[in-house]
Design a protein around this motif. Sequence first.
Motif, PDB file in Angstrom:
ATOM      1  N   GLN A  10       0.832  -1.199   0.000  1.00  0.00           N
ATOM      2  CA  GLN A  10       0.000   0.000   0.000  1.00  0.00           C
ATOM      3  C   GLN A  10       0.872   1.258   0.000  1.00  0.00           C
ATOM      4  O   GLN A  10       1.708   1.452   0.878  1.00  0.00           O
ATOM      5  CB  GLN A  10      -0.908   0.012   1.222  1.00  0.00           C
ATOM      6  CG  GLN A  10      -1.885   1.156   1.229  1.00  0.00           C
ATOM      7  CD  GLN A  10      -2.837   1.068   2.414  1.00  0.00           C
ATOM      8  OE1 GLN A  10      -2.736   0.163   3.231  1.00  0.00           O
ATOM      9  NE2 GLN A  10      -3.739   2.012   2.505  1.00  0.00           N
ATOM     10  N   LEU A  11       0.656   2.100  -1.002  1.00  0.00           N
ATOM     11  CA  LEU A  11       1.363   3.375  -1.116  1.00  0.00           C
ATOM     12  C   LEU A  11       0.349   4.503  -1.066  1.00  0.00           C
ATOM     13  O   LEU A  11      -0.764   4.370  -1.571  1.00  0.00           O
ATOM     14  CB  LEU A  11       2.116   3.458  -2.439  1.00  0.00           C
ATOM     15  CG  LEU A  11       3.134   2.367  -2.749  1.00  0.00           C
ATOM     16  CD1 LEU A  11       3.702   2.562  -4.148  1.00  0.00           C
ATOM     17  CD2 LEU A  11       4.243   2.348  -1.719  1.00  0.00           C
ATOM     18  N   GLU A  12       0.742   5.607  -0.474  1.00  0.00           N
ATOM     19  CA  GLU A  12      -0.113   6.794  -0.433  1.00  0.00           C
ATOM     20  C   GLU A  12       0.746   8.004  -0.758  1.00  0.00           C
ATOM     21  O   GLU A  12       1.948   8.020  -0.501  1.00  0.00           O
ATOM     22  CB  GLU A  12      -0.716   6.976   0.964  1.00  0.00           C
ATOM     23  CG  GLU A  12      -1.624   5.866   1.399  1.00  0.00           C
ATOM     24  CD  GLU A  12      -2.155   6.079   2.807  1.00  0.00           C
ATOM     25  OE1 GLU A  12      -2.222   7.238   3.263  1.00  0.00           O
ATOM     26  OE2 GLU A  12      -2.490   5.071   3.444  1.00  0.00           O
ATOM     27  N   TRP A  13       0.114   9.030  -1.303  1.00  0.00           N
ATOM     28  CA  TRP A  13       0.800  10.294  -1.534  1.00  0.00           C
ATOM     29  C   TRP A  13       0.527  11.184  -0.323  1.00  0.00           C
ATOM     30  O   TRP A  13      -0.620  11.482   0.002  1.00  0.00           O
ATOM     31  CB  TRP A  13       0.312  10.965  -2.818  1.00  0.00           C
ATOM     32  CG  TRP A  13       0.971  12.281  -3.036  1.00  0.00           C
ATOM     33  CD1 TRP A  13       0.403  13.512  -2.906  1.00  0.00           C
ATOM     34  CD2 TRP A  13       2.336  12.511  -3.397  1.00  0.00           C
ATOM     35  NE1 TRP A  13       1.319  14.482  -3.166  1.00  0.00           N
ATOM     36  CE2 TRP A  13       2.523  13.903  -3.469  1.00  0.00           C
ATOM     37  CE3 TRP A  13       3.416  11.677  -3.661  1.00  0.00           C
ATOM     38  CZ2 TRP A  13       3.744  14.476  -3.800  1.00  0.00           C
ATOM     39  CZ3 TRP A  13       4.636  12.242  -3.979  1.00  0.00           C
ATOM     40  CH2 TRP A  13       4.789  13.618  -4.051  1.00  0.00           C
ATOM     41  N   ASN A  14       1.561  11.591   0.373  1.00  0.00           N
ATOM     42  CA  ASN A  14       1.432  12.488   1.514  1.00  0.00           C
ATOM     43  C   ASN A  14       1.507  13.903   0.970  1.00  0.00           C
ATOM     44  O   ASN A  14       2.589  14.410   0.675  1.00  0.00           O
ATOM     45  CB  ASN A  14       2.531  12.215   2.539  1.00  0.00           C
ATOM     46  CG  ASN A  14       2.391  13.055   3.780  1.00  0.00           C
ATOM     47  OD1 ASN A  14       2.194  14.256   3.712  1.00  0.00           O
ATOM     48  ND2 ASN A  14       2.507  12.409   4.929  1.00  0.00           N
ATOM     49  N   GLN A  15       0.349  14.518   0.808  1.00  0.00           N
ATOM     50  CA  GLN A  15       0.259  15.849   0.198  1.00  0.00           C
ATOM     51  C   GLN A  15       1.000  16.894   1.021  1.00  0.00           C
ATOM     52  O   GLN A  15       1.673  17.770   0.466  1.00  0.00           O
ATOM     53  CB  GLN A  15      -1.216  16.248   0.030  1.00  0.00           C
ATOM     54  CG  GLN A  15      -1.427  17.540  -0.709  1.00  0.00           C
ATOM     55  CD  GLN A  15      -0.975  17.467  -2.164  1.00  0.00           C
ATOM     56  OE1 GLN A  15      -1.102  16.441  -2.826  1.00  0.00           O
ATOM     57  NE2 GLN A  15      -0.445  18.569  -2.654  1.00  0.00           N
ATOM     58  N   MET A  19       5.593  13.629  -0.428  1.00  0.00           N
ATOM     59  CA  MET A  19       6.392  12.404  -0.462  1.00  0.00           C
ATOM     60  C   MET A  19       5.486  11.182  -0.559  1.00  0.00           C
ATOM     61  O   MET A  19       4.305  11.243  -0.210  1.00  0.00           O
ATOM     62  CB  MET A  19       7.239  12.293   0.808  1.00  0.00           C
ATOM     63  CG  MET A  19       8.179  13.457   1.031  1.00  0.00           C
ATOM     64  SD  MET A  19       9.054  13.305   2.598  1.00  0.00           S
ATOM     65  CE  MET A  19      10.597  12.654   1.995  1.00  0.00           C
ATOM     66  N   VAL A  20       6.071  10.075  -1.016  1.00  0.00           N
ATOM     67  CA  VAL A  20       5.368   8.794  -1.008  1.00  0.00           C
ATOM     68  C   VAL A  20       5.452   8.244   0.415  1.00  0.00           C
ATOM     69  O   VAL A  20       6.524   8.179   1.006  1.00  0.00           O
ATOM     70  CB  VAL A  20       5.993   7.799  -2.000  1.00  0.00           C
ATOM     71  CG1 VAL A  20       5.336   6.432  -1.877  1.00  0.00           C
ATOM     72  CG2 VAL A  20       5.894   8.319  -3.429  1.00  0.00           C
ATOM     73  N   GLY A  36      11.119  10.765  -0.846  1.00  0.00           N
ATOM     74  CA  GLY A  36      10.864  11.944  -1.656  1.00  0.00           C
ATOM     75  C   GLY A  36      11.085  11.710  -3.141  1.00  0.00           C
ATOM     76  O   GLY A  36      11.706  10.725  -3.561  1.00  0.00           O
ATOM     77  N   LEU A  37      10.600  12.650  -3.919  1.00  0.00           N
ATOM     78  CA  LEU A  37      10.715  12.552  -5.373  1.00  0.00           C
ATOM     79  C   LEU A  37      12.161  12.625  -5.836  1.00  0.00           C
ATOM     80  O   LEU A  37      12.540  11.943  -6.795  1.00  0.00           O
ATOM     81  CB  LEU A  37       9.892  13.666  -6.031  1.00  0.00           C
ATOM     82  CG  LEU A  37       8.382  13.605  -5.779  1.00  0.00           C
ATOM     83  CD1 LEU A  37       7.692  14.802  -6.421  1.00  0.00           C
ATOM     84  CD2 LEU A  37       7.798  12.303  -6.290  1.00  0.00           C
ATOM     85  N   ALA A  50       7.830  13.418 -11.402  1.00  0.00           N
ATOM     86  CA  ALA A  50       6.607  14.139 -11.051  1.00  0.00           C
ATOM     87  C   ALA A  50       5.796  13.277 -10.087  1.00  0.00           C
ATOM     88  O   ALA A  50       5.913  12.052 -10.083  1.00  0.00           O
ATOM     89  CB  ALA A  50       5.790  14.433 -12.305  1.00  0.00           C
ATOM     90  N   LYS A  51       4.957  13.923  -9.283  1.00  0.00           N
ATOM     91  CA  LYS A  51       4.182  13.142  -8.306  1.00  0.00           C
ATOM     92  C   LYS A  51       3.288  12.114  -8.986  1.00  0.00           C
ATOM     93  O   LYS A  51       3.013  11.064  -8.415  1.00  0.00           O
ATOM     94  CB  LYS A  51       3.393  14.046  -7.368  1.00  0.00           C
ATOM     95  CG  LYS A  51       2.169  14.672  -7.926  1.00  0.00           C
ATOM     96  CD  LYS A  51       1.444  15.453  -6.849  1.00  0.00           C
ATOM     97  CE  LYS A  51       0.101  15.928  -7.354  1.00  0.00           C
ATOM     98  NZ  LYS A  51      -0.639  16.642  -6.325  1.00  0.00           N
ATOM     99  N   GLU A  52       2.879  12.368 -10.223  1.00  0.00           N
ATOM    100  CA  GLU A  52       2.059  11.412 -10.962  1.00  0.00           C
ATOM    101  C   GLU A  52       2.833  10.137 -11.317  1.00  0.00           C
ATOM    102  O   GLU A  52       2.233   9.103 -11.587  1.00  0.00           O
ATOM    103  CB  GLU A  52       1.508  12.051 -12.248  1.00  0.00           C
ATOM    104  CG  GLU A  52       0.537  13.181 -12.023  1.00  0.00           C
ATOM    105  CD  GLU A  52       1.202  14.520 -11.679  1.00  0.00           C
ATOM    106  OE1 GLU A  52       0.500  15.401 -11.181  1.00  0.00           O
ATOM    107  OE2 GLU A  52       2.422  14.673 -11.910  1.00  0.00           O
ATOM    108  N   GLN A  53       4.144  10.209 -11.313  1.00  0.00           N
ATOM    109  CA  GLN A  53       5.012   9.065 -11.619  1.00  0.00           C
ATOM    110  C   GLN A  53       5.543   8.389 -10.361  1.00  0.00           C
ATOM    111  O   GLN A  53       6.230   7.375 -10.443  1.00  0.00           O
ATOM    112  CB  GLN A  53       6.227   9.516 -12.426  1.00  0.00           C
ATOM    113  CG  GLN A  53       5.943  10.200 -13.726  1.00  0.00           C
ATOM    114  CD  GLN A  53       7.219  10.822 -14.272  1.00  0.00           C
ATOM    115  OE1 GLN A  53       7.783  11.724 -13.659  1.00  0.00           O
ATOM    116  NE2 GLN A  53       7.677  10.322 -15.406  1.00  0.00           N
TER     117      GLN A  53
END
Length: 72
Positions: A10-15, A19-20, A36-37, A50-53
Motif C-alpha cells: 500500500q502506497l499513499e501520496w502524503n500531500q 512524499m510517497v 521523496g521525489l 513528477a508526483k504522478e510518476q
Amino acid sequence: MNQSILFSDQLEWNQELGMVEFHAQQAGMLIVCLVGLEKLARLNGLNEVAKEQAFECFEAVRFDLEEIAESS
C-alpha cells in the motif's frame, strides 16, 4: 535478499510533505516510511520525477529501497 524489513504493497501520496508514504514491518513493529521525489529520481537514474510518476518509480526501485532500509 534479506527480508528482515518488509514493505507493504500500500502506497499513499502524503500531500503535506510531498512524499510517497508507505509502511514497513520489522520484528512485528509497523514503521511509517517516507521517500521523496528527488530520491526516487536518483534511484531510477532520472533528472526528476513528477508526483504522478511517484508510485511507478517507487515500484521500479522497491527492492533497492528495502536494501537501503536493511543497511540503515
